[in-house]
Design a protein around this motif. Structure first.
Motif, mmCIF file in Angstrom:
data_model
loop_
_atom_site.group_PDB
_atom_site.id
_atom_site.type_symbol
_atom_site.label_atom_id
_atom_site.label_comp_id
_atom_site.label_asym_id
_atom_site.label_seq_id
_atom_site.Cartn_x
_atom_site.Cartn_y
_atom_site.Cartn_z
ATOM 1 N N UNK A 125 -5.250 -19.523 13.795
ATOM 2 C CA UNK A 125 -5.838 -18.223 13.468
ATOM 3 C C UNK A 125 -4.412 -17.075 13.693
ATOM 4 N N UNK A 126 -4.229 -18.195 15.379
ATOM 5 C CA UNK A 126 -3.006 -17.002 15.781
ATOM 6 C C UNK A 126 -1.615 -17.597 15.167
ATOM 7 N N UNK A 127 -1.636 -18.874 14.640
ATOM 8 C CA UNK A 127 -0.121 -19.340 14.323
ATOM 9 C C UNK A 127 0.047 -18.307 12.602
ATOM 10 N N UNK A 128 -0.831 -18.526 11.840
ATOM 11 C CA UNK A 128 -1.118 -17.541 10.893
ATOM 12 C C UNK A 128 -0.845 -15.606 11.684
ATOM 13 N N UNK A 129 -1.551 -15.497 11.983
ATOM 14 C CA UNK A 129 -1.518 -14.148 13.145
ATOM 15 C C UNK A 129 0.393 -14.209 13.369
ATOM 16 N N UNK A 130 0.530 -14.937 14.006
ATOM 17 C CA UNK A 130 2.357 -14.741 14.534
ATOM 18 C C UNK A 130 3.236 -14.646 13.562
ATOM 19 N N UNK A 131 2.535 -16.087 12.157
ATOM 20 C CA UNK A 131 4.492 -16.202 11.029
ATOM 21 C C UNK A 131 3.951 -15.090 10.368
ATOM 22 N N UNK A 132 2.538 -14.061 10.083
ATOM 23 C CA UNK A 132 2.604 -13.488 9.139
ATOM 24 C C UNK A 132 2.877 -12.156 8.897
ATOM 25 N N UNK A 133 2.443 -11.550 10.342
ATOM 26 C CA UNK A 133 2.632 -10.088 11.470
ATOM 27 C C UNK A 133 3.993 -10.166 11.550
ATOM 28 N N UNK A 134 4.102 -10.927 12.074
ATOM 29 C CA UNK A 134 5.986 -10.466 12.535
ATOM 30 C C UNK A 134 7.296 -10.072 11.115
ATOM 31 N N UNK A 135 7.253 -11.257 10.606
ATOM 32 C CA UNK A 135 7.783 -10.695 8.708
ATOM 33 C C UNK A 135 7.404 -9.558 8.327
ATOM 34 N N UNK A 136 6.118 -9.963 8.355
ATOM 35 C CA UNK A 136 6.028 -8.106 7.447
ATOM 36 C C UNK A 136 6.111 -7.118 8.495
#
Length: 332
Positions: A125-136
């Motif tokens: 879940x943390x990986x998904x948050x970081x990998x998706x939220x930063x570029x978005x």
């Protein structure tokens, strides 16, 4: 000179020279140890603050008196409180978290069995948050800077506010109903392979992802208005380099402070997700133990979750110091 002696000599020289990094690490390490001690003390007192006799409560009111007394003696609850406290502290150093009142199984074995499943869920879940939220967040900041694309900015704000406001439990139930029960794309519950991870990870990540993306967008917009960004553009640097080498690191410095709270919340948020999806982790175990009044197991799981939150905060502090060592270490 041995390696140990050499290390001690380096630390002594660093301390005498007033090394800011050493002072920072000592202060943060000391605060972490103090926080863990307070947490351990609170976890120890938990079983003694329960109204009535916790052993009698766990075994039932009809349990024979000799059985209750034998279990109290086995758990060490017949000793003076101060003796129990120091024994509890000493046992923790050896990995002994006590014995389950119901199964008579070592609590450390229960934790060792359940913890990997919870860590797997939280880490993904943390990986998904970081990998998706930063570029978005960065993309939305670049696309809407200077008041451009008002419609896109409004749509982004509405979507992220709605997603962040949905309770994890309600989101998890909705995901199960739509994608597991109705469409049958994913398993309803349990750990049955990679597909069984999709829905619980999504339920955990959606809210923090929305909040994190909004934070990054706001901070990147603030950074893009700074003079050094204008200077970088005047030097005709590539946009990718401006955003990744200059804008993002400076934006992450202030964003990480609030991100620590989000990620710490995700550690404990696994309890709700695990119970909705019947995930075999600590979250389902602690609910079962509370219902069964198995207080040593509850005590140990609360301690594990608490240490997890403290570790997240410590890691965030160190990350902030690495990104902005001058201001962070000076303020620490």
């Amino acid at each position: 000179m041995t390696s140990t002696t050499a290390t001690q000599a380096i630390l002594i020289r660093s301390a005498r020279s007033g090394s800011p990094w050493l002072s920072f690490l000592v202060r943060r390490g000391g605060l972490f140890v103090l926080s863990v001690w307070v947490l351990v003390t609170a976890a120890f007192l938990m079983i003694h603050l329960v109204p009535g006799d916790p052993v009698r409560t766990a075994l039932g009111m009809n349990a024979p008196a000799d059985v209750v007394e034998a279990r109290r003696a086995a758990l060490g609850l017949d000793q003076p409180l101060i003796v129990q406290y120091f024994r509890y502290i000493g046992n923790l150093f050896t990995g002994d978290m006590g014995i389950s009142m119901l199964s008579n199984q070592p609590v450390s074995d229960i934790i060792a069995t359940r913890l990997p499943a919870t860590l797997q869920l939280a880490a993904l879940a943390v990986a998904v948050v970081i990998l998706a939220a930063v570029p978005i967040g960065v993309t939305m900041a670049v696309a809407t800077r200077g008041g451009r694309r008002r419609g896109l900015e409004l749509a982004f704000a509405v979507v992220t506010v709605v997603l962040a406001a949905i309770p994890e439990f309600l989101l998890a139930v909705g995901l199960v109903y739509v994608f597991a029960v109705t469409l049958g794309w994913f398993p309803v519950a349990g750990s049955t392979g990679a597909l069984s991870l999709v829905l619980p990870v999504t339920a955990l990540a959606v809210g923090p992802l929305a909040v994190f993306a909004r934070l990054i967008r706001v901070e990147v917009l603030s950074v893009l208005s700074q003079d050094y960004i204008r200077t970088a553009r005047a030097k005709r640097l590539l946009p990718r380099r401006i955003y990744t080498r200059h804008a993002l690191p400076n934006a992450m410095t202030s964003t990480l402070t609030l991100t620590g709270l989000l990620l710490a919340g995700m550690v404990t948020g696994t309890v709700l997700a695990e119970n909705v999806f019947a995930w075999p982790g600590l979250g389902t175990m602690i609910v079962q133990s509370i219902l069964n009044k198995d207080f040593p197991v509850v005590q140990a799981i609360v301690l594990v979750y608490g240490v997890g939150v403290l570790l997240v905060n410590l890691i965030i502090d160190i990350a902030l110091a690495l990104l902005d060592p001058r201001s962070t270490i000076r303020e620490a």
